[in-house]
Design a protein around this motif. Structure first.
Motif, PDB file in Angstrom:
ATOM      1  N   ASP A 165       0.869  -0.952  -0.084  1.00 50.33           N
ATOM      2  CA  ASP A 165       0.054   0.108  -0.088  1.00 50.33           C
ATOM      3  C   ASP A 165       0.978   1.542  -0.811  1.00 50.33           C
ATOM      4  O   ASP A 165       1.720   1.257   0.852  1.00 50.33           O
ATOM      5  N   ASP A 170      -4.173  -0.331  -2.956  1.00 52.33           N
ATOM      6  CA  ASP A 170      -4.261   0.602  -1.564  1.00 52.33           C
ATOM      7  C   ASP A 170      -3.327   1.551  -2.119  1.00 52.33           C
ATOM      8  O   ASP A 170      -2.700   1.676  -1.313  1.00 52.33           O
ATOM      9  N   HIS A 173      -2.261  -4.450   2.600  1.00 49.36           N
ATOM     10  CA  HIS A 173      -3.312  -3.855   3.215  1.00 49.36           C
ATOM     11  C   HIS A 173      -2.917  -4.323   4.603  1.00 49.36           C
ATOM     12  O   HIS A 173      -3.735  -3.216   5.677  1.00 49.36           O
ATOM     13  N   ASN A 206      -9.093  -2.867  -1.276  1.00 50.86           N
ATOM     14  CA  ASN A 206     -10.129  -2.157  -0.694  1.00 50.86           C
ATOM     15  C   ASN A 206     -10.669  -0.758  -0.245  1.00 50.86           C
ATOM     16  O   ASN A 206     -11.644  -0.156  -1.308  1.00 50.86           O
ATOM     17  N   HIS A 207      -9.361   0.217  -0.727  1.00 50.43           N
ATOM     18  CA  HIS A 207      -9.340   1.173  -0.645  1.00 50.43           C
ATOM     19  C   HIS A 207      -9.266   2.216  -2.531  1.00 50.43           C
ATOM     20  O   HIS A 207      -9.962   3.286  -2.541  1.00 50.43           O
ATOM     21  N   HIS A 241      -4.501  -7.611  -2.871  1.00 53.47           N
ATOM     22  CA  HIS A 241      -4.499  -7.341  -1.569  1.00 53.47           C
ATOM     23  C   HIS A 241      -4.469  -7.722  -0.427  1.00 53.47           C
ATOM     24  O   HIS A 241      -3.693  -7.081   0.660  1.00 53.47           O
TER      25      HIS A 241
HETATM   26 FE   LIG Z   1      -6.500  -2.639   2.615  1.00 50.72          FE
END
Ligand SMILES: [Fe+2]
Length: 442
Positions: free
Chosen positions: A157, A188, A334, A221-222, A299
């Motif tokens: 990330d 991310d 993550h 997820n982002h 991720h």
């Molecule tokens: Fe994440």
């Protein structure tokens, strides 16, 4: 000198006073942050230029870039690279596919070209523009049609304070290994799905590196947000700005895909959605895999490094597939910390042998929850990884933002057996979070 009347003198005095008062109270240019809409505004000059693959890395190369909406007909030019400037006369033009994109900051055009019919192992020179405003000429090299040695980078990330804090990491990775074949971004990349300024920062941080080294990104997820119909979908910037393969599960185009390059199969899985379908797809894909090495990236980690972030459903679905097909490396993010396993056995002892990694390249940091599987771990450390593959050997190096070797191992292929892992961990202590001293104490 002529005499001024008292009235004229008074008027001049008054004007001087007004000017001084205005200068004292007017905001100086340095007092205010440039608005994102200005700082990240597109223009006719190409920006956010980025190489990716949508087809075979031996014979194709995709490039995507952004302009303002005044550019309606964009093109790319390409020639075989030469030592001098004469290649310009030999360049051929390829007309771009253009799509309008409306972000929170306004409208832009994204343009993409896929160069096709290229020769393997060849250095090309290209530029993108509209006939008047052009990018600089930049190089890329097509993949070999043989199992030649290759190096690639992988980062976790980036996500926060991207321009400020991630630039030095990605630039260290490139300066360490400028002959990188590709760059894996394990999700991310940014923090807020539909904030165009964050994508602007991401592109600026990597800058011209993205013009010469193809990126292999996977969404975290982002990068996922809810659409107006309530369904989760990949960030709206993703597909216009990355030109990626559509060879994964139907509906997950450009987020779940694979590439074969010089004896290495690189698979990206989208761990945000439809995990079961991707497990079945991967199982089928790896039944017919002529490549010596298989690298998977996604991720969410199979083995988490941080407290309360375990993903048991994901592990139950995907690890048996990794075990069955002896996936060599699984590269994830993550958890905003670092952890790396040994070769991990499968349920059936004859299977398995995968190495799992969690890493982070940006400045957001979580504490590590120590666990037995971790051969090496780190807290509060920004890292990038360089992975070199040469025939039956894989050399993995994880380096810190300032380029110091932090973790390393070698994998050796063995016939009908799990890889042999040889640790090459440098003799330096693990980076641990400093305990916070109680205030007022000694
Ligand atoms: Fe994440």
């Amino acid at each position: 000198m002529s005499q001024m009347s008292l009235r004229t003198q008074a008027a001049i005095g008054f004007l001087v006073l007004v000017a001084v008062a205005w200068l004292r109270h007017a905001p100086a240019a340095t007092d205010a942050k440039i608005p994102a809409k200005v700082l990240h505004a597109p223009s006719p000059q190409p920006d956010r230029v980025i190489l990716t693959w949508a087809g075979d890395p031996k014979t194709t190369q995709a490039v995507t870039w952004r302009t303002d909406v005044s550019v309606e007909r964009a093109t790319a030019e390409i020639a075989t690279a030469e030592d001098g400037p004469l290649f310009r006369k030999k360049a051929r033009q390829v007309v771009a596919r253009t799509e309008r994109f409306t972000s929170d900051l306004g409208d832009a055009h994204y343009h993409s070209v896929q160069f096709e019919g290229l020769q393997p192992s060849t250095k090309y020179v290209y530029r993108v523009g509209d006939g008047y405003n052009w990018s600089e000429w930049a190089h890329f090299t097509t993949a070999s049609d043989k199992e030649e040695p290759l190096a690639f980078a992988y980062v976790g990330d980036a996500q926060n304070d991207i321009f400020e804090m991630w630039s030095r990491v990605i630039r260290s990775a490139y300066s360490d290994a400028p002959k990188l074949r590709f760059l894996i971004h394990a999700g991310d990349l940014i923090n807020t799905a539909d904030r165009d300024d964050q994508w602007g920062e991401w592109h600026r941080a990597a800058g011209w590196i993205n013009m010469s080294v193809p990126s292999v990104p996977v969404p975290g997820n982002h990068e996922y947000g809810r659409q107006s119909n309530g369904e989760r979908a990949v960030n709206r910037n993703w597909k216009p700005q990355f030109t990626l393969p559509a060879n994964g599960v139907n509906g997950l185009e450009e987020t779940n895909y694979y590439l074969d390059i010089q004896g290495v199969r690189v698979v990206t899985l989208n761990s945000n959605v439809r995990q079961k379908e991707q497990a079945e797809w991967l199982d089928k894909l790896l039944q017919n895999n002529p490549n010596k090495w298989t690298i998977v990236t996604h991720h969410h980690p199979i083995f988490s490094t941080a407290k309360g972030r375990d993903n048991p459903e994901l592990r139950a679905l995907w690890k048996p597939v990794y075990d069955k097909h002896r996936v060599d490396l699984v590269l994830t993010g993550h958890d905003h910390s670092y952890g790396r396993s040994n070769v991990v056995a499968g349920e059936n002892r004859r299977e398995g042998g995968t190495v799992y990694v969690v890493s982070v390249s940006g400045p957001k940091m979580y504490a590590v929850e120590p666990a037995e599987w971790m051969q090496r771990k780190a807290e509060d450390t920004q890292l990038y990884q360089i992975i070199r593959i040469d025939n039956d050997r894989l050399l993995y190096e994880s380096r810190t933002a300032r380029g110091e070797l932090y973790d390393s191992f070698e994998l050796r292929k063995r016939r009908n057996a799990a890889n042999k892992l040889v640790n090459r961990i440098p003799r330096i202590p693990e980076n641990k979070r400093m305990p916070i001293e109680p205030s007022g104490g000694r």
